[in-house]
Design a protein around this motif. Structure first.
Motif, PDB file in Angstrom:
ATOM      1  N   TYR A 137      -4.789   4.771   3.990  1.00  0.00           N
ATOM      2  CA  TYR A 137      -6.015   5.728   3.236  1.00  0.00           C
ATOM      3  C   TYR A 137      -4.984   6.271   1.605  1.00  0.00           C
ATOM      4  N   ASP A 138      -3.818   7.224   1.343  1.00  0.00           N
ATOM      5  CA  ASP A 138      -3.617   7.523   0.642  1.00  0.00           C
ATOM      6  C   ASP A 138      -3.355   6.310  -0.653  1.00  0.00           C
ATOM      7  N   SER A 139      -3.463   5.109  -0.158  1.00  0.00           N
ATOM      8  CA  SER A 139      -3.550   4.028  -1.170  1.00  0.00           C
ATOM      9  C   SER A 139      -4.919   3.914  -1.548  1.00  0.00           C
ATOM     10  N   ILE A 140      -5.738   3.711  -0.897  1.00  0.00           N
ATOM     11  CA  ILE A 140      -6.929   3.559  -1.323  1.00  0.00           C
ATOM     12  C   ILE A 140      -7.341   4.587  -2.424  1.00  0.00           C
ATOM     13  N   PHE A 141      -7.259   6.104  -1.214  1.00  0.00           N
ATOM     14  CA  PHE A 141      -7.387   7.248  -2.554  1.00  0.00           C
ATOM     15  C   PHE A 141      -7.419   7.267  -3.960  1.00  0.00           C
ATOM     16  N   GLU A 142      -5.536   7.022  -4.027  1.00  0.00           N
ATOM     17  CA  GLU A 142      -5.115   6.764  -5.144  1.00  0.00           C
ATOM     18  C   GLU A 142      -5.895   6.144  -6.092  1.00  0.00           C
ATOM     19  N   ALA A 164       0.773  -1.201  -0.025  1.00  0.00           N
ATOM     20  CA  ALA A 164       0.428  -0.228  -0.532  1.00  0.00           C
ATOM     21  C   ALA A 164       1.245   1.222   0.157  1.00  0.00           C
ATOM     22  N   SER A 165       1.540   1.718  -0.391  1.00  0.00           N
ATOM     23  CA  SER A 165       3.117   2.056  -0.733  1.00  0.00           C
ATOM     24  C   SER A 165       3.283   2.991  -1.513  1.00  0.00           C
ATOM     25  N   GLU A 166       1.791   3.441  -2.198  1.00  0.00           N
ATOM     26  CA  GLU A 166       2.107   3.995  -2.619  1.00  0.00           C
ATOM     27  C   GLU A 166       2.070   5.883  -2.570  1.00  0.00           C
ATOM     28  N   ALA A 167       3.156   6.558  -3.150  1.00  0.00           N
ATOM     29  CA  ALA A 167       3.505   7.746  -3.081  1.00  0.00           C
ATOM     30  C   ALA A 167       1.993   8.913  -3.331  1.00  0.00           C
ATOM     31  N   VAL A 168       1.800  10.189  -2.273  1.00  0.00           N
ATOM     32  CA  VAL A 168       1.459  11.033  -1.700  1.00  0.00           C
ATOM     33  C   VAL A 168       0.795  11.731  -3.094  1.00  0.00           C
TER      34      VAL A 168
END
Length: 483
Positions: free
Chosen positions: A455-460, A55-59
């Motif tokens: 949550y950044d991962s989910i919303f991204e 779940a480590s996508e960048a913000v």
């Protein structure tokens, strides 16, 4: 007897007037594990960081967030449209405006564009024999607007008013297949989203014959109760039928407390927190003392008819529900399961003293030790105790992965995606995070950086990956121009 810990259960003499044969063993194990787990933490050097690599996508730095009238809004500086995200709380949860300024989602709703946070009642039913049901019905009218219609069949069957509260203005009245929404559900909220999608597919809302499963663009389950939980049996649901309550148990206390709370009908408290039983007319002005006595005795009210959520979380009920709920081909599905247990000498135990919330530590151990009574029929074909021992203190990890009982829905490991490989519709992507059941709600500071990563991962994904197909987008644009 828990000989593998080197203790004799008979040496502990405690009076425990609770209807569960394993309480003495649980307490012995709990006392011994306090030392054993702490040592295991130190020796193993376990780190929660490794559980979040998926779940480590960048913000996205191009998105700035603000709050407008209680609904999170985002300044998308690239001018792109934002599909609404609806956050669905779990059992004992609450929506925007309840419990004062406390956010069930710990402020995650501020991270995306248009985010809606409905209050669905903390104990209202999910589904039973597939009539109109409270949570899904209220969610539909929360979005579209209008007076909640629970359906003639359901209201007659369970003895409550057919119509509920009125939403003068829907929070997303334009909702349809051309303007779908994302649902993110925690715990039982994930099942509410699935129930609502099936009701849309079956066109069960009067006046909305154009409804379809395509009104739901994605469902993301966070610690989702997709296959029930053995927790309900420990708290008081009878494993014989997965529905009725034991005479003396924790859920009996909850039942009486909720009924008295509803009967007192103190407006200040009801505005602060709601169990979701207003349509039963349990208030003292309407029910009187006789009505209160009748509901407590089990002759009337939601607990007498089974019109509440806990029985729907038994393994038997979850299997019945999953026979009805489909995985639809045009919807994205992602599940983030949580787990706070590990194997030691072939035994499943809590994985950390420091990482599990104090309210869930003993409950995690109880779920590790629970076994389905051998003299009873299995809750479904193929059930094995060993599969259900890993848990997060409230739900078994196996239950959270994807719908799999009584039959498995299409699924794939989320970790298997390579680079920018796109998500497929009609497929449950799942992964397991090292966290307890409430790690990502209520208290943001407790999760620290992992809160933002998740949550950044989910919303991204909602913003960039889980989007309508190009063909559908062209059709929508064409319709908008000609309409």
């Amino acid at each position: 007897m828990i000989e593998w810990l080197g203790f004799q259960a008979q040496s502990i003499h405690l009076w425990l007037p609770l209807d569960f044969d394993g309480w003495r063993e649980i307490l012995v194990a709990f006392l011994a594990l306090c030392r054993a787990i702490f040592l295991a933490d130190l020796l193993s050097g376990r780190s929660i960081d490794s559980a979040f690599t998926v779940a480590s996508e960048a913000v996205n730095p191009s998105v700035a967030t603000s709050i407008d009238g209680g609904i999170a809004t985002t300044d998308t500086r690239d001018g792109s449209d934002v599909t609404p995200v609806v956050l669905l709380h779990g059992i004992f949860g609450f929506g925007k405006g309840k419990l004062g300024t406390i956010s069930y989602w710990a402020g995650a709703e501020k991270k995306y564009g248009r985010v809606l946070v409905p209050d669905l009642g903390s104990l209202t039913i999910l589904v039973f024999l597939f009539f109109f049901v409270s949570s899904a019905c209220e969610l539909f009218y929360f979005l579209k607007g209008g007076t909640v219609d629970y359906g003639a069949s359901h209201s007659s069957e369970y003895g409550h008013a057919r119509f509920g509260r009125t939403f003068e203005q829907g929070h997303f009245p334009e909702w349809d297949e051309h303007r779908p929404v994302h649902f993110v559900g925690h715990s039982s909220g994930a099942q509410v989203a699935r129930v609502l999608q099936e009701m849309l597919a079956n066109k069960e809302f009067p006046g909305y014959e154009n409804a379809s499963a395509d009104w739901v663009l994605s469902i993301t389950a966070l610690s989702g109760a997709l296959n029930g939980t053995t927790r309900v049996y420990i708290d008081g649901i009878q494993p014989e039928d997965g529905c009725t309550l034991k005479p003396l148990c924790l859920l009996q206390l909850l039942r009486v407390g909720a009924l008295v709370y509803e009967w007192l009908d103190i407006s200040y408290l009801k505005n602060y927190y709601s169990f979701g039983f207003d349509h039963y007319n349990l208030q003292w002005q309407k029910a009187g003392l006789i009505g209160l006595a009748s509901s407590i005795a089990g002759y009337s009210g939601p607990f007498a008819t089974g019109d509440w959520i806990l029985p729907d979380l038994s393994l038997q009920a979850a299997a019945r529900i999953n026979r009805k709920l489909k995985t639809h081909p045009n919807t994205y599905y992602i599940s983030y399961a949580t787990q706070r247990t590990m194997k030691v000498c072939g035994k499943t135990i809590p994985s950390s003293l420091r990482g599990i919330h104090p309210l869930l530590l003993l409950r995690t151990l109880e779920m590790c030790l629970w076994r389905h009574p051998g003299h009873l029929s299995l809750p479904f074909s193929g059930y094995r105790d060993a599969d259900w021992q890993d848990n997060d203190g409230a739900l078994n990890t196996i239950s959270q992965l994807y719908p799999r009982f009584p039959f498995s829905h299409p699924n794939s490991l989320l970790d298997s995606l390579q680079g920018d490989q796109p998500l497929k519709r009609g497929l449950w992507y799942y992964t397991v995070l090292e966290a307890d059941h409430i790690f990502f709600i209520i208290d943001r500071e407790r999760a620290g950086v992992h809160f933002d990563v998740l949550y950044d991962s989910i919303f991204e994904r909602c913003r960039k990956q889980m989007v309508k197909s190009t063909i559908q987008a062209v059709k929508d644009a064409s319709q908008a121009l000609t309409g």
